[in-house]
Design an enzyme around this catalytic site. Structure first.
Site, PDB file in Angstrom:
ATOM      1  CG  HIS A   1     -11.388   1.112  -0.815  1.00 15.90           C
ATOM      2  ND1 HIS A   1     -10.642   1.791  -1.737  1.00 15.90           N
ATOM      3  CD2 HIS A   1     -10.728   1.252   0.364  1.00 15.90           C
ATOM      4  CE1 HIS A   1      -9.576   2.328  -1.145  1.00 15.90           C
ATOM      5  NE2 HIS A   1      -9.608   2.008   0.133  1.00 15.90           N
TER       6      HIS A   1
ATOM      7  CB  SER B  12      -0.899   0.008   1.248  1.00 23.05           C
ATOM      8  OG  SER B  12      -1.549   1.255   1.413  1.00 23.05           O
TER       9      SER B  12
ATOM     10  CE1 TYR C 130      -6.329   5.500  -2.519  1.00 15.94           C
ATOM     11  CE2 TYR C 130      -4.170   5.251  -1.498  1.00 15.94           C
ATOM     12  CZ  TYR C 130      -5.526   4.992  -1.518  1.00 15.94           C
ATOM     13  OH  TYR C 130      -6.082   4.226  -0.532  1.00 15.94           O
TER      14      TYR C 130
ATOM     15  CE  LYS D  31      -7.244  -3.218  -4.029  1.00 21.22           C
ATOM     16  NZ  LYS D  31      -8.309  -2.605  -3.210  1.00 21.22           N
TER      17      LYS D  31
ATOM     18  CB  THR E 186      -6.713   2.806  -5.305  1.00 15.41           C
ATOM     19  OG1 THR E 186      -6.028   1.678  -4.750  1.00 15.41           O
ATOM     20  CG2 THR E 186      -8.039   2.980  -4.598  1.00 15.41           C
TER      21      THR E 186
END
Length: 386
Positions: A274, A125, A152, A250, A178
């Site tokens: 999520h 992450s 992100y 994602k 994401t």
């Protein structure tokens, strides 16, 4: 087919299922006192708003029934499959969940070692408490299996590019962009308790120290770095110019977005909501998986996360067309329960359950798992074939 059993002694074993691990691991998740006391299990276990989606992610699997087969030779059944060019032990990987050192001091390092030991991939992450370099190295100390970097769309493009270059140099196989988070979902428990990442934990990938993180709430901190002006036309070409890693999207839940992922040349999509932490009321991922697989039409790969709690859940998702499944919370519960060994326990449970499910449905390879192995419960009684 001989495998080490997940339980050595039924009389001595405490943790037999992911449900057991959730219960015992949640008990060990600490309460942090920064302003208001904040039980960290609320951060990890809760979804957004009314908790509808986080609940249905798991319960939706229950309406699918398994059609067992008999007198099938499954003595040579094999669970392995190929994901992102790597042969993994079974079609499950660990999702890029953030702030893992809040569950256990070793955080992502312990998870990486556990994934390597089981022979599966791990996602890192952007909110990892350890750098991608350190996480990958921790796994390589066991075996070189593979990692992906979650990303992100950031306001600071130079920072975003630095993350990409670091991940690629470290050996990541893909970027998981994401795409479902222009803003964070409505998370009442975080707002009520003024949740902030605990003192002493930084985010090295987004270059934020503990002091910088504590100066803002989780929500406001996210808004300062995340861009809500993202778009297909902007993000995918921008990424393609900067990396040779695969690009996966994602957070996809619809036919329309799978078709756009194909149009823009993405390598794959992860059907995900999520973990129920963004828009509450979106459908469970298993319920939209069939339409996403149909839209993919074999031209783009489809993975799934959200709500997977048993080996049978993995089997059902593969039967409905997913190439691989990803889990987040079960790994966190394992981490809280017993660090690396706890994550290994979670993965061993799911591996053993999946193996038994395959054998009891008469499947000897991943390729043999199909809709023919499933039925769906109808309101009027008889089981419907898929």
């Amino acid at each position: 087919m001989e495998e080490k059993p997940v339980v050595a002694s039924m009389s001595k074993e405490v943790i037999l299922s992911i449900e057991d691990l959730q219960r015992e691991g949640s008990k060990k998740l600490p309460t942090f006192k920064q302003g208001k006391p904040y039980p960290s299990f609320q951060f990890f276990n809760s979804g957004s708003t009314g908790q509808i989606t986080v609940h249905e992610n798991s319960t939706s699997y229950q309406k699918y029934r398994l059609r067992s087969r008999v007198l099938r030779d499954v003595s040579k059944a094999t669970l392995s499959t190929v994901v992102l060019g790597k042969t993994i032990s079974f079609p499950l990987c660990v999702s890029p969940a953030g702030i893992q050192a809040m569950a256990h001091p070793d955080g992502e390092l312990a998870t990486s070692r556990a994934c390597a030991k089981r022979g599966i991939l791990m996602g890192v992450s952007s909110f990892s408490n350890y750098s991608v370099e350190d996480v990958i190295q921790a796994g390589r100390e066991v075996r070189d299996i593979g990692h992906v970097m979650q990303l992100y769309t950031m306001k600071d493009r130079a920072l975003q590019e630095r993350i990409i270059k670091r991940a690629e140099r470290a050996g990541c196989k893909a970027i998981f962009l994401t795409a479902d988070s222009p803003v964070l979902g409505v998370r009442y428990n975080e707002w009520r308790n003024d949740f902030r990442t605990p003192d002493g934990l930084g985010f090295p990938m987004i270059e934020r120290t503990s002091e910088m993180i504590l100066a803002q709430t989780h929500d406001s901190g996210f808004m300062t770095f995340n861009s809500d002006s993202h778009s297909w036309a902007e993000e995918i070409p921008w990424l393609r110019k900067r990396t040779k890693m695969e690009i996966w999207i994602k957070g996809v839940l619809t036919t329309e977005d799978v078709l756009l992922a194909r149009e823009y040349g993405c390598d794959g999509v992860i059907v995900s909501n999520h973990g129920g932490r963004q828009l509450d009321g979106t459908p469970s991922t298993i319920d939209v998986l069939p339409e996403c697989v149909e839209a993919a039409d074999g031209k783009i790969r489809v993975h799934i996360d959200g709500g997977i709690r048993t080996g049978a859940d993995i089997f059902k998702a593969i039967a409905l067309g997913a190439e691989c499944c990803w889990i987040g919370r079960p790994a966190i519960w394992g981490l809280a329960y017993d660090g690396q060994k706890g994550v290994e326990k979670a993965l061993d449970i799911l591996y053993d359950e999946f193996r038994r499910c395959m054998m009891l449905t008469g499947c000897t390879s991943i390729a043999e798992i199909s809709k023919a192995s499933l039925g769906i419960v109808r309101a009027d009684g008889p089981l419907a074939r898929l």
